[in-house]
Design a protein around this motif. Structure first.
Motif, PDB file in Angstrom:
ATOM      1  N   ALA A   1     -12.244 -12.131   4.733  1.00  0.00           N
ATOM      2  CA  ALA A   1     -12.304 -12.507   6.144  1.00  0.00           C
ATOM      3  C   ALA A   1     -11.765 -11.393   7.036  1.00  0.00           C
ATOM      4  O   ALA A   1     -10.943 -10.570   6.622  1.00  0.00           O
ATOM      5  N   ILE A   2     -12.215 -11.397   8.283  1.00  0.00           N
ATOM      6  CA  ILE A   2     -11.711 -10.483   9.303  1.00  0.00           C
ATOM      7  C   ILE A   2     -10.542 -11.146  10.024  1.00  0.00           C
ATOM      8  O   ILE A   2     -10.610 -12.326  10.396  1.00  0.00           O
ATOM      9  N   ILE A   3      -9.482 -10.387  10.221  1.00  0.00           N
ATOM     10  CA  ILE A   3      -8.310 -10.825  10.978  1.00  0.00           C
ATOM     11  C   ILE A   3      -8.114  -9.814  12.098  1.00  0.00           C
ATOM     12  O   ILE A   3      -8.017  -8.613  11.831  1.00  0.00           O
TER      13      ILE A   3
ATOM     14  N   LEU B   1      -3.630  -5.855   4.770  1.00  0.00           N
ATOM     15  CA  LEU B   1      -5.037  -5.935   5.128  1.00  0.00           C
ATOM     16  C   LEU B   1      -5.730  -4.596   4.907  1.00  0.00           C
ATOM     17  O   LEU B   1      -5.121  -3.520   5.035  1.00  0.00           O
ATOM     18  N   ASP B   2      -7.011  -4.654   4.581  1.00  0.00           N
ATOM     19  CA  ASP B   2      -7.806  -3.462   4.315  1.00  0.00           C
ATOM     20  C   ASP B   2      -8.579  -3.033   5.560  1.00  0.00           C
ATOM     21  O   ASP B   2      -8.796  -3.827   6.474  1.00  0.00           O
ATOM     22  N   ASP B   3      -9.030  -1.773   5.544  1.00  0.00           N
ATOM     23  CA  ASP B   3      -9.913  -1.243   6.581  1.00  0.00           C
ATOM     24  C   ASP B   3      -9.377  -1.528   7.991  1.00  0.00           C
ATOM     25  O   ASP B   3     -10.077  -2.035   8.859  1.00  0.00           O
ATOM     26  N   VAL B   4      -8.104  -1.216   8.208  1.00  0.00           N
ATOM     27  CA  VAL B   4      -7.463  -1.482   9.498  1.00  0.00           C
ATOM     28  C   VAL B   4      -7.958  -0.471  10.530  1.00  0.00           C
ATOM     29  O   VAL B   4      -7.917   0.740  10.311  1.00  0.00           O
ATOM     30  N   ARG B   5      -8.432  -0.993  11.657  1.00  0.00           N
ATOM     31  CA  ARG B   5      -8.932  -0.151  12.737  1.00  0.00           C
ATOM     32  C   ARG B   5      -8.395  -0.648  14.073  1.00  0.00           C
ATOM     33  O   ARG B   5      -8.146  -1.836  14.237  1.00  0.00           O
TER      34      ARG B   5
ATOM     35  N   THR C   1      -7.542  -0.786  36.930  1.00  0.00           N
ATOM     36  CA  THR C   1      -8.139  -1.027  35.605  1.00  0.00           C
ATOM     37  C   THR C   1      -7.138  -1.769  34.741  1.00  0.00           C
ATOM     38  O   THR C   1      -5.930  -1.751  34.993  1.00  0.00           O
ATOM     39  N   ALA C   2      -7.667  -2.446  33.725  1.00  0.00           N
ATOM     40  CA  ALA C   2      -6.832  -3.139  32.740  1.00  0.00           C
ATOM     41  C   ALA C   2      -7.294  -2.718  31.359  1.00  0.00           C
ATOM     42  O   ALA C   2      -8.491  -2.706  31.072  1.00  0.00           O
ATOM     43  N   SER C   3      -6.347  -2.369  30.518  1.00  0.00           N
ATOM     44  CA  SER C   3      -6.669  -1.928  29.168  1.00  0.00           C
ATOM     45  C   SER C   3      -5.899  -2.753  28.151  1.00  0.00           C
ATOM     46  O   SER C   3      -4.723  -3.071  28.353  1.00  0.00           O
ATOM     47  N   ALA C   4      -6.594  -3.111  27.075  1.00  0.00           N
ATOM     48  CA  ALA C   4      -5.974  -3.843  25.971  1.00  0.00           C
ATOM     49  C   ALA C   4      -6.114  -3.021  24.701  1.00  0.00           C
ATOM     50  O   ALA C   4      -7.094  -2.288  24.519  1.00  0.00           O
ATOM     51  N   TRP C   5      -5.145  -3.168  23.802  1.00  0.00           N
ATOM     52  CA  TRP C   5      -5.247  -2.606  22.462  1.00  0.00           C
ATOM     53  C   TRP C   5      -5.769  -3.686  21.522  1.00  0.00           C
ATOM     54  O   TRP C   5      -5.271  -4.803  21.531  1.00  0.00           O
ATOM     55  N   ALA C   6      -6.765  -3.343  20.729  1.00  0.00           N
ATOM     56  CA  ALA C   6      -7.349  -4.274  19.757  1.00  0.00           C
ATOM     57  C   ALA C   6      -7.159  -3.725  18.359  1.00  0.00           C
ATOM     58  O   ALA C   6      -7.172  -2.509  18.133  1.00  0.00           O
ATOM     59  N   VAL C   7      -7.011  -4.638  17.399  1.00  0.00           N
ATOM     60  CA  VAL C   7      -6.853  -4.256  15.998  1.00  0.00           C
ATOM     61  C   VAL C   7      -7.655  -5.224  15.134  1.00  0.00           C
ATOM     62  O   VAL C   7      -7.782  -6.403  15.472  1.00  0.00           O
ATOM     63  N   GLN C   8      -8.192  -4.734  14.050  1.00  0.00           N
ATOM     64  CA  GLN C   8      -8.843  -5.607  13.078  1.00  0.00           C
ATOM     65  C   GLN C   8      -8.615  -5.067  11.678  1.00  0.00           C
ATOM     66  O   GLN C   8      -8.392  -3.874  11.470  1.00  0.00           O
ATOM     67  N   GLY C   9      -8.635  -5.980  10.714  1.00  0.00           N
ATOM     68  CA  GLY C   9      -8.534  -5.622   9.312  1.00  0.00           C
ATOM     69  C   GLY C   9      -9.209  -6.708   8.500  1.00  0.00           C
ATOM     70  O   GLY C   9      -9.614  -7.748   9.029  1.00  0.00           O
ATOM     71  N   ARG C  10      -9.305  -6.485   7.209  1.00  0.00           N
ATOM     72  CA  ARG C  10     -10.016  -7.424   6.346  1.00  0.00           C
ATOM     73  C   ARG C  10      -9.099  -7.850   5.204  1.00  0.00           C
ATOM     74  O   ARG C  10      -8.446  -7.013   4.574  1.00  0.00           O
ATOM     75  N   LYS C  11      -9.086  -9.164   4.927  1.00  0.00           N
ATOM     76  CA  LYS C  11      -8.321  -9.667   3.797  1.00  0.00           C
ATOM     77  C   LYS C  11      -8.999  -9.260   2.507  1.00  0.00           C
ATOM     78  O   LYS C  11     -10.222  -9.341   2.379  1.00  0.00           O
ATOM     79  N   THR C  12      -8.219  -8.812   1.566  1.00  0.00           N
ATOM     80  CA  THR C  12      -8.767  -8.344   0.293  1.00  0.00           C
ATOM     81  C   THR C  12      -9.615  -9.434  -0.342  1.00  0.00           C
ATOM     82  O   THR C  12      -9.213 -10.590  -0.455  1.00  0.00           O
ATOM     83  N   ALA C  13     -10.826  -9.063  -0.738  1.00  0.00           N
ATOM     84  CA  ALA C  13     -11.731 -10.020  -1.371  1.00  0.00           C
ATOM     85  C   ALA C  13     -11.345 -10.229  -2.827  1.00  0.00           C
ATOM     86  O   ALA C  13     -10.837  -9.331  -3.487  1.00  0.00           O
ATOM     87  N   GLY C  14     -11.596 -11.445  -3.309  1.00  0.00           N
ATOM     88  CA  GLY C  14     -11.371 -11.738  -4.714  1.00  0.00           C
ATOM     89  C   GLY C  14      -9.932 -12.037  -5.040  1.00  0.00           C
ATOM     90  O   GLY C  14      -9.057 -12.051  -4.208  1.00  0.00           O
TER      91      GLY C  14
END
Length: 259
Positions: free
Chosen positions: A130-132, A181-185, A246-259
């Motif tokens: 899943a994406i978090i 979490l994996d693939d954190v961006r 202007t308004a700016s936000a910081w966003a983050v996402q990562g993925r829970k390890t599968a399996g």
């Protein structure tokens, strides 16, 4: 009951006041955030800290299978969209393990006393793979309407840029990595915030909803007038009276390890 616990003196109860203050801008950030996640239709979503439903609305437009919006504020939940709504604490979610394909939080993580616990809970209720993800205002530099206010108010102990260290890119990246979490961006999301007049800018600060309005409400009339007049002189105003910020936000996402 222990829901999201706002910082002392902050008020998060009136949905209409929140909409006028910052909700109208968060509704512009939410679709950009959802687009960045790139989640296919038909997924199960949790919107933790759903507030009045800005992010929930963007999720619903993406064609989800199901959306649950969770928030501690009954006032906000009454104002939210017609999605499944649950009152609850982000650091102790009343939800089962592995229930969601996507777990998101918009402009709420900084109001949790222990953000790491919240991210751990997001991870717990997420299914494998899943994406978090989350986004928070960049109070230090990017949220100009608030930055101008706090620079004039000169109240460093109440300034959101100092109160909320999680609202920085590296802090978000570290929180997601520490949760395993994996693939954190990360990315910045910036929108224009155009106020039609000084009153359009100032009046929402009188609603007592949010850290800056709550602080303003705690002051005497003379100090409120001082802040108002200093802001009127400080803000960049066009010949027609508009104030373009202007308004700016910081966003983050990562993925829970599968399996």
């Amino acid at each position: 009951m222990a829901y999201f616990q706002p910082m002392t003196g902050d008020v998060w109860a009136a949905g209409d006041a929140y909409e006028a203050y910052v909700g109208r801008w968060s509704r512009r950030v939410a679709p950009l955030f959802v687009e960045w996640l790139g989640v296919p239709a038909g997924r199960r979503w949790l919107d933790a800290g759903c507030g009045t439903g800005a992010l929930t609305a963007a999720i619903m437009a993406s064609g989800p299978a199901d959306v649950i919006g969770l928030d501690p504020s009954q006032g906000f939940l009454r104002s939210a969209l017609d999605a499944t709504r649950v009152a609850g604490d982000a650091a102790a979610l009343p939800l089962r393990d592995g229930a969601f394909d996507v777990v998101v939080s918009g402009l709420a993580l900084n109001f949790v006393p222990d953000p790491a616990r919240a991210v751990a809970e997001f991870t717990r209720v997420a299914a494998p793979g899943a994406i978090i993800a989350a986004y928070v205002w960049d109070y230090a530099d990017g949220m100009q309407m608030m930055r101008h206010f706090w620079d004039v108010a000169a109240a460093p102990n109440r300034d959101e840029s100092r109160k909320f260290p999680i609202c920085r890119e590296e802090a978000l990246r570290r929180a997601w990595s520490d949760a395993g979490l994996d693939d954190v961006r990360t990315r910045a999301i910036e929108i224009p915030t155009i106020f039609a007049s000084f009153d359009d800018y100032w009046t929402p600060f009188l609603g007592a909803t949010g850290p800056a309005p709550a602080y303003l409400a705690s002051l005497d009339d003379a100090e409120r007038r001082r802040i108002r007049d200093d802001l009127r002189r400080r803000l960049p105003t066009t010949e027609t009276g508009e104030i373009a910020l202007t308004a700016s936000a910081w966003a983050v996402q990562g993925r829970k390890t599968a399996g």
